[in-house]
Design a protein around this motif. Structure first.
Motif, PDB file in Angstrom:
ATOM      1  N   ILE A 123     -26.821-144.652 -43.543  1.00 56.25           N
ATOM      2  CA  ILE A 123     -25.430-144.712 -44.005  1.00 56.25           C
ATOM      3  C   ILE A 123     -25.159-143.787 -45.187  1.00 56.25           C
ATOM      4  O   ILE A 123     -24.015-143.491 -45.502  1.00 56.25           O
ATOM      5  N   ILE A 124     -26.219-143.364 -45.876  1.00 57.11           N
ATOM      6  CA  ILE A 124     -26.044-142.596 -47.109  1.00 57.11           C
ATOM      7  C   ILE A 124     -25.933-141.102 -46.847  1.00 57.11           C
ATOM      8  O   ILE A 124     -25.075-140.419 -47.406  1.00 57.11           O
ATOM      9  N   PHE A 125     -26.835-140.606 -45.983  1.00 60.23           N
ATOM     10  CA  PHE A 125     -27.012-139.158 -45.930  1.00 60.23           C
ATOM     11  C   PHE A 125     -26.097-138.473 -44.923  1.00 60.23           C
ATOM     12  O   PHE A 125     -25.770-139.027 -43.877  1.00 60.23           O
ATOM     13  N   ASN A 151     -24.275-141.699 -55.023  1.00 60.50           N
ATOM     14  CA  ASN A 151     -23.652-143.016 -54.853  1.00 60.50           C
ATOM     15  C   ASN A 151     -22.536-143.094 -55.890  1.00 60.50           C
ATOM     16  O   ASN A 151     -22.778-142.814 -57.069  1.00 60.50           O
ATOM     17  N   ILE A 196     -39.324-141.820 -53.394  1.00 62.12           N
ATOM     18  CA  ILE A 196     -38.606-141.038 -52.373  1.00 62.12           C
ATOM     19  C   ILE A 196     -39.651-140.195 -51.665  1.00 62.12           C
ATOM     20  O   ILE A 196     -40.315-139.375 -52.299  1.00 62.12           O
ATOM     21  N   MET A 254     -36.990-144.432 -48.985  1.00 60.75           N
ATOM     22  CA  MET A 254     -36.519-144.478 -50.380  1.00 60.75           C
ATOM     23  C   MET A 254     -36.473-145.912 -50.858  1.00 60.75           C
ATOM     24  O   MET A 254     -35.950-146.777 -50.160  1.00 60.75           O
ATOM     25  N   ALA A 290     -31.935-143.052 -61.474  1.00 67.13           N
ATOM     26  CA  ALA A 290     -30.845-142.063 -61.379  1.00 67.13           C
ATOM     27  C   ALA A 290     -29.864-142.213 -62.544  1.00 67.13           C
ATOM     28  O   ALA A 290     -29.541-141.221 -63.211  1.00 67.13           O
ATOM     29  N   ASP A 307     -26.713-152.831 -38.128  1.00 63.87           N
ATOM     30  CA  ASP A 307     -26.332-154.099 -38.740  1.00 63.87           C
ATOM     31  C   ASP A 307     -25.726-153.835 -40.120  1.00 63.87           C
ATOM     32  O   ASP A 307     -26.356-154.051 -41.158  1.00 63.87           O
ATOM     33  N   TRP A 363     -19.338-152.942 -46.500  1.00 66.20           N
ATOM     34  CA  TRP A 363     -20.598-152.871 -47.264  1.00 66.20           C
ATOM     35  C   TRP A 363     -20.848-151.439 -47.722  1.00 66.20           C
ATOM     36  O   TRP A 363     -21.139-151.185 -48.895  1.00 66.20           O
ATOM     37  N   PHE A 390     -30.469-134.846 -59.532  1.00 65.96           N
ATOM     38  CA  PHE A 390     -31.504-135.875 -59.615  1.00 65.96           C
ATOM     39  C   PHE A 390     -32.047-136.105 -58.216  1.00 65.96           C
ATOM     40  O   PHE A 390     -31.281-136.110 -57.247  1.00 65.96           O
TER      41      PHE A 390
HETATM   42  O1  UT7 Z   1     -30.430-138.508 -53.340  1.00 63.86           O
HETATM   43  C1  UT7 Z   1     -31.563-139.034 -53.974  1.00 63.86           C
HETATM   44  C2  UT7 Z   1     -31.184-140.083 -54.953  1.00 63.86           C
HETATM   45  N1  UT7 Z   1     -30.769-141.265 -54.260  1.00 63.86           N
HETATM   46  C3  UT7 Z   1     -30.097-142.245 -54.892  1.00 63.86           C
HETATM   47  O2  UT7 Z   1     -29.786-142.071 -56.046  1.00 63.86           O
HETATM   48  C4  UT7 Z   1     -29.818-143.524 -54.153  1.00 63.86           C
HETATM   49  C5  UT7 Z   1     -29.923-144.687 -55.111  1.00 63.86           C
HETATM   50  N2  UT7 Z   1     -29.791-145.991 -54.483  1.00 63.86           N
HETATM   51  C6  UT7 Z   1     -28.643-146.453 -53.944  1.00 63.86           C
HETATM   52  O3  UT7 Z   1     -27.650-145.752 -53.876  1.00 63.86           O
HETATM   53  C7  UT7 Z   1     -28.586-147.904 -53.497  1.00 63.86           C
HETATM   54  O4  UT7 Z   1     -29.744-148.568 -53.948  1.00 63.86           O
HETATM   55  C8  UT7 Z   1     -28.477-148.081 -51.955  1.00 63.86           C
HETATM   56  C9  UT7 Z   1     -27.103-147.603 -51.491  1.00 63.86           C
HETATM   57  C10 UT7 Z   1     -29.569-147.284 -51.271  1.00 63.86           C
HETATM   58  C11 UT7 Z   1     -28.619-149.549 -51.604  1.00 63.86           C
HETATM   59  O5  UT7 Z   1     -27.635-150.320 -52.300  1.00 63.86           O
HETATM   60  P1  UT7 Z   1     -28.057-151.610 -53.138  1.00 63.86           P
HETATM   61  O6  UT7 Z   1     -26.822-152.179 -53.697  1.00 63.86           O
HETATM   62  O7  UT7 Z   1     -29.131-151.208 -54.106  1.00 63.86           O
HETATM   63  O8  UT7 Z   1     -28.598-152.587 -52.039  1.00 63.86           O
HETATM   64  P2  UT7 Z   1     -30.049-153.251 -51.884  1.00 63.86           P
HETATM   65  O9  UT7 Z   1     -31.041-152.236 -51.432  1.00 63.86           O
HETATM   66  O10 UT7 Z   1     -30.378-154.027 -53.116  1.00 63.86           O
HETATM   67  O11 UT7 Z   1     -29.786-154.286 -50.748  1.00 63.86           O
HETATM   68  C12 UT7 Z   1     -28.946-155.424 -50.925  1.00 63.86           C
HETATM   69  C13 UT7 Z   1     -28.836-156.157 -49.622  1.00 63.86           C
HETATM   70  C14 UT7 Z   1     -30.182-156.415 -48.961  1.00 63.86           C
HETATM   71  O12 UT7 Z   1     -30.123-157.662 -48.311  1.00 63.86           O
HETATM   72  P3  UT7 Z   1     -30.757-158.960 -48.989  1.00 63.86           P
HETATM   73  O13 UT7 Z   1     -32.209-158.658 -49.171  1.00 63.86           O
HETATM   74  O14 UT7 Z   1     -30.010-159.152 -50.268  1.00 63.86           O
HETATM   75  O15 UT7 Z   1     -30.486-160.030 -47.960  1.00 63.86           O
HETATM   76  C15 UT7 Z   1     -30.301-155.315 -47.950  1.00 63.86           C
HETATM   77  O16 UT7 Z   1     -31.120-155.649 -46.863  1.00 63.86           O
HETATM   78  O17 UT7 Z   1     -28.099-155.353 -48.697  1.00 63.86           O
HETATM   79  C16 UT7 Z   1     -28.868-155.166 -47.514  1.00 63.86           C
HETATM   80  N3  UT7 Z   1     -28.539-153.879 -46.960  1.00 63.86           N
HETATM   81  C17 UT7 Z   1     -27.472-153.696 -46.168  1.00 63.86           C
HETATM   82  N4  UT7 Z   1     -26.528-154.541 -45.702  1.00 63.86           N
HETATM   83  C18 UT7 Z   1     -25.573-154.007 -44.928  1.00 63.86           C
HETATM   84  C19 UT7 Z   1     -29.167-152.697 -47.130  1.00 63.86           C
HETATM   85  N5  UT7 Z   1     -28.539-151.736 -46.453  1.00 63.86           N
HETATM   86  C20 UT7 Z   1     -27.489-152.322 -45.853  1.00 63.86           C
HETATM   87  C21 UT7 Z   1     -26.463-151.842 -45.015  1.00 63.86           C
HETATM   88  N6  UT7 Z   1     -25.527-152.730 -44.593  1.00 63.86           N
HETATM   89  N7  UT7 Z   1     -26.361-150.545 -44.653  1.00 63.86           N
END
Ligand code: UT7
Length: 362
Positions: free
Chosen positions: A180-182, A282, A217, A242, A251, A54, A59, A339
Motif C-alpha cells: 500500500i505504501i510504495f 508517510n 529495511i 521493513m 525517520a 485485507d 486505513w 531518509f
Molecule cells: O521509505 C523508507 C522509509 N519508510 C518509512 O519511513 C515508513 C515508516 N513506517 C510507516 O510509515 C508505518 O509504520 C506503516 C505505514 C508502514 C505502518 O503504519 P503503522 O501505523 O505503524 O501500523 P502498524 O505497523 O503498527 O500496524 C498497526 C496494525 C497492525 O494490526 P494489529 O497488530 O494492531 O492487529 C497491522 O497488522 O495495522 C495492521 N496493518 C494493516 N491494517 C490494514 C498493517 N498494514 C495494514 C493495512 N491495512 N495495509
C-alpha cells in the motif's frame, strides 16, 4: 610505499594525493538548472488494493496519507522510467549535454552492470561517465552530494542526476503493509558548474548512516551474503521487508536532526524556509517533522498523496511536481532531506532557480 593502511596522524604520513588534485577553481558549485519527473500511467487506487488485500481505503489514508500510486506495466523496468524523467529534466535545462549521469536506485535493471550507462546511452549522452548510487530512499541526496563533489573538483561540468525506482519489482504484492505504501516513478535534475552564491547552488550537505540498523529495511536475498550462507532463499527473503514502526521512529528523529543540521550550517531559521521537501514516506512523518522543526505544514511537500513512496525518486518527483504547479518560485529557500534503508539520511539546501515552466510528471 603506498599510504594505504597508515594512519593519517602518524608522524611520517604524507598524503600521496595533493590537496587540490584537479586544480579546480575555488568556489565551483553544483547549480540546479533543470528538473523533470515521470510516473508510469497506470494508477493503483486504495480501493483497488482493498479489493484484493485485507485493508481499506480508510486505513491507508489515515495511516499514510496516500490515496493512489502509479505502477509499471509488464515490460517496464527502472531504466524506462529514468529515461523519461531524464529527458524531461534535460529539456527543462536546455544547454549543453551532461558529461556525467548518476542514477540513485534500489531497483536497478540488473544486479550487474549498473543501470546508469544504459540510461546515458538511451538519452544520447554517448561516453558520459555513468554509475549508480545505492543509498535506498536517501539515494538522491547522496547522488547530489556526489555530483557536487565531481563538479567542485572539475571532474564533471554538467551532471544528470536521476532517482528512479520500481518497487513493484521487490515488494510482495500480497504484503498489505508494504504494497500500500510504495509506487513506481522517476525524477531527475540537471546540475551545472556555477558559483556558490547564485540561485540553484546546492550547499550545506549533511550526510549520515547507521549500519547497526540495517535489518530494519532489507531485501535479504540476492547478494553475496545469501550466497555465503549456502542455502536457497525463502520467499520472504526475496522481497522487500521493513519493520515499519521502528523505521517510523527513526525517520521522524533522523529527518528532523539532518534538516536542523543543514539549516544551522546555512544560517537559516525554520521560518526562512519557503519549501521543505522531505523524503515522501508517510504524511504523518512529514507533518510531525515539519511541526518539530517549526516549518508550516503548508510549506512541506506532500506529493505522496498521489504517488505513494517512490523511493529514490520521491524528492526529485516532488520537486518536479511543485515546480510545475508553481509552488516553487525563483528565489524560494528550499531544504531537501532524505531518509531510508541502511539506515541512511541526508540533507542540503538551495535557493530555487528560474528554470521556466516544467512538465507535469503524470
Ligand atoms: O521509505 C523508507 C522509509 N519508510 C518509512 O519511513 C515508513 C515508516 N513506517 C510507516 O510509515 C508505518 O509504520 C506503516 C505505514 C508502514 C505502518 O503504519 P503503522 O501505523 O505503524 O501500523 P502498524 O505497523 O503498527 O500496524 C498497526 C496494525 C497492525 O494490526 P494489529 O497488530 O494492531 O492487529 C497491522 O497488522 O495495522 C495492521 N496493518 C494493516 N491494517 C490494514 C498493517 N498494514 C495494514 C493495512 N491495512 N495495509
Amino acid at each position: 610505499m603506498s599510504d594505504f593502511g597508515r594512519p593519517p596522524d602518524s608522524p611520517d604520513f604524507e598524503p600521496s594525493i595533493p590537496a587540490d588534485p584537479f586544480g579546480a577553481p575555488a568556489g565551483r558549485a553544483a547549480v540546479l538548472c533543470g528538473v523533470g519527473g515521470w510516473v508510469p500511467p497506470r494508477v493503483v487506487t486504495n480501493e483497488e488494493l482493498a479489493s484484493r488485500l485485507d485493508t481499506t481505503d480508510e486505513w491507508i489514508t489515515t495511516r499514510t496519507g496516500i490515496q493512489r500510486r502509479h505502477a509499471v506495466e509488464p515490460g517496464q523496468a527502472t531504466s524506462d522510467l529514468a529515461v523519461e524523467a531524464g529527458r524531461r529534466a534535460l529539456r527543462s535545462a536546455g544547454g549543453p549535454a551532461p558529461d556525467t549521469v548518476l542514477l540513485a536506485t534500489t531497483t536497478p535493471d540488473r544486479p550487474c552492470p549498473a543501470t546508469a550507462p544504459l540510461i546515458a546511452t538511451r538519452l544520447g549522452l554517448r561516453e558520459a561517465a555513468a554509475f549508480d548510487v545505492s543509498a535506498v530512499c536517501t539515494g538522491l541526496i547522496y547522488a547530489l552530494a556526489t555530483a557536487a563533489g565531481l563538479i567542485a573538483t572539475g571532474v564533471s561540468r554538467r551532471v544528470l542526476v536521476i532517482g528512479a525506482d520500481v518497487y513493484s519489482s521487490i515488494v510482495d504484492p500480497d504484503d498489505r503493509t508494504n504494497a500500500i505504501i510504495f509506487g513506481d516513478g522517476a525524477g531527475a535534475v540537471v546540475l551545472r558548474a556555477g558559483n556558490p552564491d547564485e540561485p540553484g547552488a546546492l550547499d550545506h550537505f549533511d550526510l549520515g548512516s547507521d549500519g547497526a540498523s540495517e535489518e530494519l529495511i532489507m531485501v535479504a536475498a540476492g547478494g553475496s551474503r545469501q550466497w555465503a550462507e549456502s542455502r536457497p532463499p525463502t520467499r520472504g527473503e526475496q522481497h522487500f521487508a521493513m519493520r515499519g514502526k521502528e523505521v517510523y521512529r527513526h525517520a521522524v528523529t533522523r529527518i528532523a536532526a539532518s534538516a536542523r543540521a543543514t539549516l544551522a550550517a546555512a544560517g537559516w531559521k525554520p521560518g526562512d524556509v519557503d519549501y521543505f521537501v522531505p523524503h515522501q514516506a508517510n504524511v504523518r512523518i512529514l507533518h510531525s517533522v515539519a511541526d518539530d522543526l517549526g516549518i508550516e505544514r503548508s510549506r512541506c511537500a506532500s506529493h505522496l498523496v498521489d504517488v505513494g513512496n517512490t523511493g529514490a525518486a520521491s524528492i526529485p518527483l516532488a520537486l518536479a511536481h511543485a515546480h510545475t504547479e508553481g509552488a516553487l518560485k525563483p528565489g524560494h529557500r528550499v531544504v531537501l532531506t532524505g531518509f531510508g534503508g541502511g539506515l541512511t539520511w541526508g540533507s542540503c539546501v538551495l535557493r530555487w532557480p528560474d528554470i521556466g515552466q516544467g512538465e507535469d510528471p503524470r
